[in-house]
Design an enzyme around this catalytic site. Sequence first.
Site, PDB file in Angstrom:
ATOM      1  N   ARG A 135       0.803  -1.230   0.000  1.00  0.00           N
ATOM      2  CA  ARG A 135       0.000   0.000   0.000  1.00  0.00           C
ATOM      3  C   ARG A 135       0.835   1.279   0.000  1.00  0.00           C
ATOM      4  NH1 ARG A 135      -2.255  -3.557   3.482  1.00  0.00           N
ATOM      5  NH2 ARG A 135      -1.158  -2.637   5.259  1.00  0.00           N
ATOM      6  N   GLU A 190       7.520 -17.581   8.861  1.00  0.00           N
ATOM      7  CA  GLU A 190       7.260 -16.467   9.761  1.00  0.00           C
ATOM      8  C   GLU A 190       7.785 -16.841  11.142  1.00  0.00           C
ATOM      9  OE1 GLU A 190       3.519 -14.093   7.759  1.00  0.00           O
ATOM     10  OE2 GLU A 190       3.137 -15.279   9.562  1.00  0.00           O
ATOM     11  N   GLU A 192       7.841 -16.601  14.857  1.00  0.00           N
ATOM     12  CA  GLU A 192       6.862 -16.185  15.857  1.00  0.00           C
ATOM     13  C   GLU A 192       7.096 -16.908  17.184  1.00  0.00           C
ATOM     14  OE1 GLU A 192       2.764 -15.943  14.737  1.00  0.00           O
ATOM     15  OE2 GLU A 192       3.205 -15.944  12.582  1.00  0.00           O
ATOM     16  N   GLN A 231      -1.622 -16.257  -1.075  1.00  0.00           N
ATOM     17  CA  GLN A 231      -2.177 -15.255  -0.168  1.00  0.00           C
ATOM     18  C   GLN A 231      -2.556 -13.971  -0.903  1.00  0.00           C
ATOM     19  OE1 GLN A 231       0.405 -14.404   3.129  1.00  0.00           O
ATOM     20  NE2 GLN A 231      -0.896 -12.828   3.989  1.00  0.00           N
ATOM     21  N   TYR A 235      -6.537 -13.064  -0.301  1.00  0.00           N
ATOM     22  CA  TYR A 235      -6.728 -12.486   1.027  1.00  0.00           C
ATOM     23  C   TYR A 235      -7.741 -11.348   1.099  1.00  0.00           C
ATOM     24  CZ  TYR A 235      -4.048  -8.100   0.504  1.00  0.00           C
ATOM     25  OH  TYR A 235      -3.613  -6.850   0.150  1.00  0.00           O
ATOM     26  N   THR A 335       4.648 -12.268  13.138  1.00  0.00           N
ATOM     27  CA  THR A 335       6.060 -12.268  12.768  1.00  0.00           C
ATOM     28  C   THR A 335       6.851 -11.276  13.611  1.00  0.00           C
ATOM     29  OG1 THR A 335       5.445 -12.843  10.515  1.00  0.00           O
ATOM     30  CG2 THR A 335       7.660 -11.986  10.840  1.00  0.00           C
ATOM     31  N   GLU A 349       9.786  -9.729   3.708  1.00  0.00           N
ATOM     32  CA  GLU A 349      10.439  -8.469   4.083  1.00  0.00           C
ATOM     33  C   GLU A 349      11.895  -8.442   3.636  1.00  0.00           C
ATOM     34  OE1 GLU A 349       9.477  -7.195   8.334  1.00  0.00           O
ATOM     35  OE2 GLU A 349       8.852  -9.297   8.272  1.00  0.00           O
TER      36      GLU A 349
END
Length: 401
Positions: A135, A190, A192, A231, A235, A335, A349
């Site tokens: 975005r 990810e 976590e 995804q 999504y 994450t 990322e």
Amino acid sequence: MALIRSWLDSANDAGCPFPLNNLPYGVFSVAGDMPRCGAAIGDMIVDLAECETRGLLDAGGTFARPQLNDFMALGRARWDKVRARLTDLLAEGSAGDVPLVPMADATRHLPIQVTEYTDFYASRNHAFNVGVLFRGPENALPPQWTHMPIGYNGRASSVVVSGTPVRRPMGQVKGESGPEWVPCRRLDLELELGAIVGQPSQMGSRVSVDGAEDMIFGYVLLNDWSARDIQAWEYQPLGPFQSKAFATTISPWIVTQAALEPFRCKGAERANPLLPHLQESRPGLYDLAVGWSMNGQVMCRTNYNVMYYSSAQQLAHHSSSGCPMRVGDLLGSGTISGPSPDQVGALLEMTEGGKTPITVAGRARIFIEDGDEVTLFATAQGDGYQIGFGPCTGTVLPAQP
């Protein structure tokens, strides 16, 4: 707190992840025996089921069962009593008649029956980095992000223990002329921390942050494997679905709150005051060094204390609508990413959405390939000891078209 010395020499090694200060719980078996509950100490496993048989511990017979849910359901007073008794039995100067099994001879199993699984999105660094990719920087964070933990309900049925191979998923992705059915091309990890809920709440009731602290039994490392191309197509507007449903790997040992208590600390600085139901009476995060590697090469080192929301805040928010929580619920932190490129917990990322390759074993890479082994790791450093989780590892198998 300093090292609590044990009569088991391997537990006193400063580099051992399982000193007497830790005593994480898990489920194990040996040579085809029935799985049962154990606790890690040094390079051994305390056979908790046999301890109960000998009258050394009282956990209501729950340690003979192939998951820890029934023990967790006994509540915090019993958790504390059993931990104190185990510490006495294993401490330097005690009789040393505790039944032990060499860790090298044991198979570790999923430590709990996962009743529900919810994944959150609680690192501001991660949320901003991913938001920028989709975005732009002006709209990277959704407007509600700094006011409440954002999460989605995942699949409990595909939570697996470390060492379980992970099959690359097939899925629908966006093609040039329409959707295509293909093996995932952008497979990701990810990094976590997972919180294990050990006490239930009632439907229609709300849990405070302090109450949520009392409900959390302990923590595991958690890799929420992600199919980024699947995804991206699926999504909107309801969030991840099949792109997250195929596998979630957790470490085999549950590190208790008691073991992590000396490492409690504040998290990321607040952008604005939180509403009362999310306010903490004490810091809810931990000074816990975490990271991940691919095929033995360390790719990231960061700290859990960069997170914006604690597991207790996530649990309190989860119940705020009156949603009932159950023994065995698993809450993923989201994450864990620090501020620099070598501190991020996902390849999305690290490669800036696939635009910037990384180097693994001398070769340029973007996402996870078949045969890759991904391992998460974490330690909290004490005075002469460390608290470890053991590895959280998965090897990727080819898709089945």
